[in-house]
Scaffold this active site. Structure first.
Site, mmCIF file in Angstrom:
data_model
loop_
_atom_site.group_PDB
_atom_site.id
_atom_site.type_symbol
_atom_site.label_atom_id
_atom_site.label_comp_id
_atom_site.label_asym_id
_atom_site.label_seq_id
_atom_site.Cartn_x
_atom_site.Cartn_y
_atom_site.Cartn_z
ATOM 1 N N SER A 252 -39.696 3.425 2.793
ATOM 2 C CA SER A 252 -40.564 4.581 2.995
ATOM 3 C C SER A 252 -41.456 4.378 4.205
ATOM 4 C CB SER A 252 -41.441 4.788 1.756
ATOM 5 O OG SER A 252 -42.451 5.754 1.992
ATOM 6 N N TYR B 40 -46.106 2.153 -5.149
ATOM 7 C CA TYR B 40 -44.830 2.579 -4.571
ATOM 8 C C TYR B 40 -44.594 1.910 -3.219
ATOM 9 C CZ TYR B 40 -41.422 5.684 -2.360
ATOM 10 O OH TYR B 40 -40.329 6.181 -1.697
#
Length: 251
Positions: free
Chosen positions: A143, A156
């Site tokens: 990400s 995350y």
């Protein structure tokens, strides 16, 4: 010989787009899904309409206990559909994006993040390596949030950072088999990730668009074709890299 790719979490979102992009480039696909069997079969039909082969297999990417049986299902599908014992490419895409501040993150939420995004990637790859052809390719999804911090994504982003380190170690340890391993790190994308916030909230969409050099957030078609190209011989010398695909987010 046709190339065969396993794309985890490919019944929807970026995984679906990646599976279709691979098919458009002449590859066959094993589609995996967690609970959306109908959506996965729809992707299979779309791939078949392109003229490629595909099968859909159920996979819980956060449950290591299921990986051995899943590998057995892959082995059977390879023999039944392709008359082969190996596949060529693995795209570790399956995941979710629960958002919580550092102070509000529960142990259960943290463990779920680790199980799906890190532990799952590690041990699923391990379980499938005996079925992967030498000279293959692995792409792990990370990400843009490992580089650009945004409140609410500490757990995350942390596990995605772990995946980026794991990618380099995979590349080092699997290099003797000619297997290249890379990380693709998307920026903000209009999908149902994180409850569809980027896609469905005009304010969130504008927030990330304003952070991006190209002035918009991404769409699945910005990511899937890039991953498909990374699996090709055109990029055979790209290895152990983190490749951000974000339109210049946060620069």
């Amino acid at each position: 010989m046709n190339r065969i790719a396993i794309v985890t979490g490919s019944s929807r979102g970026l995984g679906r787009n990646t599976a279709l992009a691979i098919a458009r480039r002449g590859g066959d696909v094993i589609v995996t899904y967690h609970s959306r069997a109908d959506d996965a079969q729809a992707v299979v039909k779309e791939i078949e309409a392109i003229g490629r082969k595909a099968v859909a297999l159920q996979l819980d990417a956060g449950d290591v206990r299921t990986f051995g049986p899943f590998a057995d299902k892959v082995r059977a599908a390879l023999r039944q559909t392709w008359g082969r014992n190996t596949f060529d490419h693995l795209v570790n895409n399956a995941g979710h994006g629960d958002m919580a501040s550092l102070t509000d993150t529960t142990e259960a939420l943290f463990d779920k993040m680790v199980d799906v995004h890190f532990k799952g990637v590690f041990f699923l790859t391990q379980a499938l390596l005996p079925l992967m052809a030498d000279g293959g390719r692995i792409v792990n999804l990370s990400s843009g949030l490992t580089r650009v911090c945004f409140p609410g994504f500490s757990a995350y982003a942390a596990v995605k950072g772990a995946v980026e380190v794991l990618t380099r170690y995979m590349a080092k340890e699997l290099g003797g088999r000619g297997i290249a391993v890379n990380t693709v790190a998307p920026g903000a994308i209009e999908t149902d990730f994180g409850g569809g916030a980027v896609r469905d909230s005009a304010d969130v969409n504008k927030l990330f668009a304003d952070m991006t050099a190209l002035g918009r957030v991404g769409v699945p078609d910005d990511i899937g074709p890039m991953i498909a190209s990374l699996l090709s011989e055109e990029n055979r010398w790209v290895n152990a890299q983190r490749i951000e695909v974000s339109g210049g987010q946060g620069i």
